[in-house]
Design a protein around this motif. Structure first.
Motif, PDB file in Angstrom:
ATOM      1  N   THR A  57      66.774  15.839 -31.580  1.00  0.00           N
ATOM      2  CA  THR A  57      65.431  15.355 -31.429  1.00  0.00           C
ATOM      3  C   THR A  57      65.258  15.692 -29.922  1.00  0.00           C
ATOM      4  O   THR A  57      66.117  15.903 -29.058  1.00  0.00           O
ATOM      5  N   LEU A  58      63.971  15.291 -29.694  1.00  0.00           N
ATOM      6  CA  LEU A  58      63.251  15.316 -28.564  1.00  0.00           C
ATOM      7  C   LEU A  58      63.347  16.605 -27.609  1.00  0.00           C
ATOM      8  O   LEU A  58      63.636  17.758 -28.397  1.00  0.00           O
ATOM      9  N   GLU A  59      62.897  16.543 -26.168  1.00  0.00           N
ATOM     10  CA  GLU A  59      62.839  17.933 -25.684  1.00  0.00           C
ATOM     11  C   GLU A  59      64.100  18.809 -25.747  1.00  0.00           C
ATOM     12  O   GLU A  59      65.286  18.524 -25.512  1.00  0.00           O
ATOM     13  N   GLU A  60      63.640  20.245 -25.726  1.00  0.00           N
ATOM     14  CA  GLU A  60      64.642  21.025 -25.660  1.00  0.00           C
ATOM     15  C   GLU A  60      65.114  21.237 -24.034  1.00  0.00           C
ATOM     16  O   GLU A  60      64.161  21.542 -23.403  1.00  0.00           O
ATOM     17  N   LEU A  61      66.113  21.576 -23.689  1.00  0.00           N
ATOM     18  CA  LEU A  61      66.609  21.833 -22.343  1.00  0.00           C
ATOM     19  C   LEU A  61      66.398  23.284 -21.951  1.00  0.00           C
ATOM     20  O   LEU A  61      66.592  24.025 -22.763  1.00  0.00           O
ATOM     21  N   LYS A  62      66.360  23.394 -20.718  1.00  0.00           N
ATOM     22  CA  LYS A  62      65.748  24.848 -20.262  1.00  0.00           C
ATOM     23  C   LYS A  62      66.674  24.950 -18.960  1.00  0.00           C
ATOM     24  O   LYS A  62      66.619  23.901 -17.940  1.00  0.00           O
ATOM     25  N   ALA A  63      66.967  26.232 -18.713  1.00  0.00           N
ATOM     26  CA  ALA A  63      67.806  26.052 -17.134  1.00  0.00           C
ATOM     27  C   ALA A  63      66.864  25.820 -16.433  1.00  0.00           C
ATOM     28  O   ALA A  63      65.515  26.205 -16.150  1.00  0.00           O
ATOM     29  N   GLY A  64      67.028  25.130 -15.097  1.00  0.00           N
ATOM     30  CA  GLY A  64      66.439  24.801 -14.074  1.00  0.00           C
ATOM     31  C   GLY A  64      65.783  23.550 -13.987  1.00  0.00           C
ATOM     32  O   GLY A  64      65.454  22.940 -12.897  1.00  0.00           O
ATOM     33  N   MET A  65      66.089  22.695 -15.223  1.00  0.00           N
ATOM     34  CA  MET A  65      65.751  21.268 -15.211  1.00  0.00           C
ATOM     35  C   MET A  65      66.759  20.606 -14.639  1.00  0.00           C
ATOM     36  O   MET A  65      68.245  20.837 -14.696  1.00  0.00           O
ATOM     37  N   ILE A  66      66.526  19.399 -13.967  1.00  0.00           N
ATOM     38  CA  ILE A  66      67.443  18.450 -13.207  1.00  0.00           C
ATOM     39  C   ILE A  66      67.027  16.943 -13.599  1.00  0.00           C
ATOM     40  O   ILE A  66      65.750  16.566 -13.573  1.00  0.00           O
ATOM     41  N   PHE A  67      68.037  16.394 -14.069  1.00  0.00           N
ATOM     42  CA  PHE A  67      67.984  15.050 -14.450  1.00  0.00           C
ATOM     43  C   PHE A  67      69.142  14.132 -14.414  1.00  0.00           C
ATOM     44  O   PHE A  67      70.256  14.782 -13.939  1.00  0.00           O
TER      45      PHE A  67
END
Length: 270
Positions: free
Chosen positions: A195-205
């Motif tokens: 569920t929720l957002e799909e991760l993509k390269a370049g995301m930082i959290f």
């Protein structure tokens, strides 16, 4: 607000900010002992960030909507305090546990991390809570790679913590970070896989679970910032800032003094 994908130059800037935030925790570690006040810890961290690192303490005068400006440079959350504890003239005593939450701004970029400290001789129960919370954070980090969803991270943290007999705070979560202190996405520490957002390269959290020894319920104190467990049970939190890479993850808030990853990480990460 949409999720920002960081460029190579952005990521390099975040690596620097993340390492510097972690090095503040390395620096302050020997000062965390019985008799020190959290005000004293705050001043030491402030001076180190400003004078030694050339950083700006992000929490100082931070005022998101509906809040009065935060009055200090770090957050110090003791025992039943869940998060956003304000440094004061209260002395730490033997057996306390305290979370020090550090966010620096370096060249316009934020590095955000926190660690638990056991003051003097902690109880077996306090040590276990801190150890489980640390592993819960890493259980979430280990899920990070392109194509998975944020619910997979939350589910990994929640199931591990609850299987150990603890509860997960719902009202506060990890967050995207970069040139802003708090960006999209929100990173829940509970949830359902897929569920929720799909991760993509370049995301930082950030991944920063708050785990309670008792029930998950919380309340806020009159200072407008400090959050505590409603049942006065102990609470613990660890936090890292994480980059989604092409093949997995990179923890940006590591330094020479960082606690080592759990065994299950070192045995599986290549």
């Amino acid at each position: 607000m949409s999720i920002t994908i960081k460029t190579g130059a952005d990521i390099d800037a975040m690596r620097l900010a993340g390492r510097l935030a972690s090095e503040v925790l390395d620096y302050i570690t020997p000062f965390v002992k019985p008799g020190v006040t959290t005000d004293e810890l705050d001043k030491l961290c402030h001076d180190y960030m400003v004078n030694e690192q050339g950083c700006v303490p992000a929490p100082l005068n931070y005022a998101p909507g509906g809040h009065k400006p935060y009055p200090k440079s770090i957050c110090t959350s003791i025992n039943q305090q869940v998060c956003h504890g304000i440094p004061s003239d209260k002395q730490l005593k033997d057996g306390d546990i305290v979370n020090l939450d550090i966010t620096v701004i370096k060249n316009g970029w934020h590095g955000d991390t926190s660690r638990m400290f056991i003051v003097g001789n902690g109880s077996i129960a306090a040590k276990r809570l801190c150890a489980v919370t640390y592993e819960a954070m890493w259980r979430g980090i280990a899920k990070v790679k392109p194509g998975i969803r944020l619910g997979d991270i939350g589910h990994a943290i929640q199931t591990f913590a609850e299987n150990q007999g603890f509860s997960v705070v719902r009202e506060f979560c990890g967050h995207g970070i970069g040139e802003k202190f708090h960006e999209e996405p929100q990173v829940l520490h509970y949830g359902r896989p897929g569920t929720l957002e799909e991760l993509k390269a370049g995301m930082i959290f950030t991944i920063e679970p708050m785990i309670n020894a008792g029930k998950k319920d919380i309340k806020s104190l009159g200072d407008g910032w400090t959050i505590v467990t409603k049942d006065r049970s102990l609470s613990a939190q660890f936090e890292h800032t994480v980059l989604v890479t092409e093949t997995g993850y990179e923890v940006l808030t590591l330094s020479a003094g960082s606690p080592p990853p759990p065994d299950f990480i070192t045995s599986t990460k290549t």
